[in-house]
Design an enzyme around this catalytic site. Structure first.
Site, mmCIF file in Angstrom:
data_model
loop_
_atom_site.group_PDB
_atom_site.id
_atom_site.type_symbol
_atom_site.label_atom_id
_atom_site.label_comp_id
_atom_site.label_asym_id
_atom_site.label_seq_id
_atom_site.Cartn_x
_atom_site.Cartn_y
_atom_site.Cartn_z
ATOM 1 N N GLU A 77 41.110 34.945 38.213
ATOM 2 C CA GLU A 77 41.466 36.122 37.399
ATOM 3 C C GLU A 77 41.995 35.692 36.026
ATOM 4 O O GLU A 77 41.617 36.258 35.004
ATOM 5 C CB GLU A 77 42.545 36.963 38.100
ATOM 6 C CG GLU A 77 42.161 37.542 39.448
ATOM 7 C CD GLU A 77 41.058 38.594 39.397
ATOM 8 O OE1 GLU A 77 40.696 39.038 38.290
ATOM 9 O OE2 GLU A 77 40.549 38.947 40.467
ATOM 10 N N ASN A 115 40.191 36.361 32.441
ATOM 11 C CA ASN A 115 40.886 37.080 31.354
ATOM 12 C C ASN A 115 40.805 36.304 30.038
ATOM 13 O O ASN A 115 40.577 36.887 28.985
ATOM 14 C CB ASN A 115 42.368 37.279 31.701
ATOM 15 C CG ASN A 115 42.596 38.553 32.493
ATOM 16 O OD1 ASN A 115 41.681 39.307 32.761
ATOM 17 N ND2 ASN A 115 43.857 38.782 32.871
ATOM 18 N N ARG A 165 34.486 46.283 34.476
ATOM 19 C CA ARG A 165 35.711 45.543 34.727
ATOM 20 C C ARG A 165 36.635 46.499 35.476
ATOM 21 O O ARG A 165 36.752 47.668 35.120
ATOM 22 C CB ARG A 165 36.382 45.070 33.418
ATOM 23 C CG ARG A 165 35.535 44.158 32.540
ATOM 24 C CD ARG A 165 35.067 42.885 33.215
ATOM 25 N NE ARG A 165 36.133 42.170 33.884
ATOM 26 C CZ ARG A 165 35.918 41.268 34.843
ATOM 27 N NH1 ARG A 165 34.707 40.987 35.234
ATOM 28 N NH2 ARG A 165 36.924 40.659 35.401
#
Lengths: 145, 99
Positions: A49, A53, A107
């Site tokens: 994650e 990002n 997303r």
């Protein structure tokens, strides 16, 4: 905080193919602390994650470098820092709200929620136009030599 | 990624690791099958998925939106417990069926 027993630092280009690579490298490092399979999966998910990002939000269309710095401390605490020198986050609190996303339909806006849920502690430092540092901390139940 | 169509039900068999890197290719292929067959039911089968992060949630949300625009219902099956936990964070369980 005590001195780490072991650590590694590396940096890679912000290419999406490196999401899997950094998951693999981090889980190999963490496996030195004899974690459970569940703990390894938690760490892989949280790292994935944070790296995503950095690529999707930090660097957007541009290419930069992602810096990863992981350390194993006494008491089997793993600390992983993932840093980019991308655009940074204007409002960290807002970005951390579940389901909030600036990246469009596909997303989910769950990146920070997943990081929070699979680690013991999540901290996010960011400055617009400077970049973002995400620190993930997790205690591993296994025994380390 | 394999797909099977039977009785207006399209099953998409997902496999391997689902992250932001791999999701793009899966999305393109799944969407072209949904558009081609206009199924009444879309089944996303996660049985052979070995890793998933929140990109998997985005993948399900996007396919659910496309399918529901054509009056098609979405079903997710074969989820491991931790992947289910991630999907549940999105509240998707109110819109799609878990089997």
């Amino acid at each position: 905080m005590k001195k780490p027993i072991n650590d590694f630092k590396m940096n890679v280009l912000s290419k999406s193919v490196n999401e899997g690579f950094l998951r693999a490298v981090t889980s190999a490092f963490c496996s030195l602390a004899d974690p459970t399979l569940e703990e390894i999966s938690d760490i892989k998910t949280a790292v994935s994650e944070a790296v995503t990002n950095a690529i999707v939000h930090g660097y957007k269309e541009k290419q930069g470098r992602i810096y990863i710095d992981a350390a194993l401390y006494p008491d089997n605490i793993i600390k992983i820092k993932i840093r980019d020198k991308g655009c940074g986050i204007e409002d960290v609190q807002k970005a951390m709200e579940p389901l909030f996303t600036t990246a469009g339909d596909d997303r989910s806006g769950l990146g920070f929620s997943v990081m929070e849920s699979f680690t013991d502690k999540l901290s996010v430092r960011s400055a617009p136009n400077k970049g973002t540092v995400v620190t993930l901390t997790k205690k591993i139940s296994g025994k380390c030599e | 990624m394999q797909t099977v169509i039977a009785d207006k039900s399209l099953t998409v068999f997902l496999s391997g690791e689902i992250d932001h890197h791999t999701a793009g290719r899966i999305r393109e292929k799944a969407d072209s099958e949904i558009i081609k067959y206009s199924p009444k039911e879309l089944i996303l089968d996660f049985s052979d998925v070995t890793f998933m992060d929140s990109s998997g949630v985005g993948l399900v949300i996007g396919r659910y939106k496309l399918a529901s625009n054509n009056g098609c219902k979405t079903v997710v099956t074969g989820l491991k417990e931790r992947d289910k936990k991630i999907l549940m964070m999105s509240g998707l369980q109110n819109k799609i069926e878990f089997r």
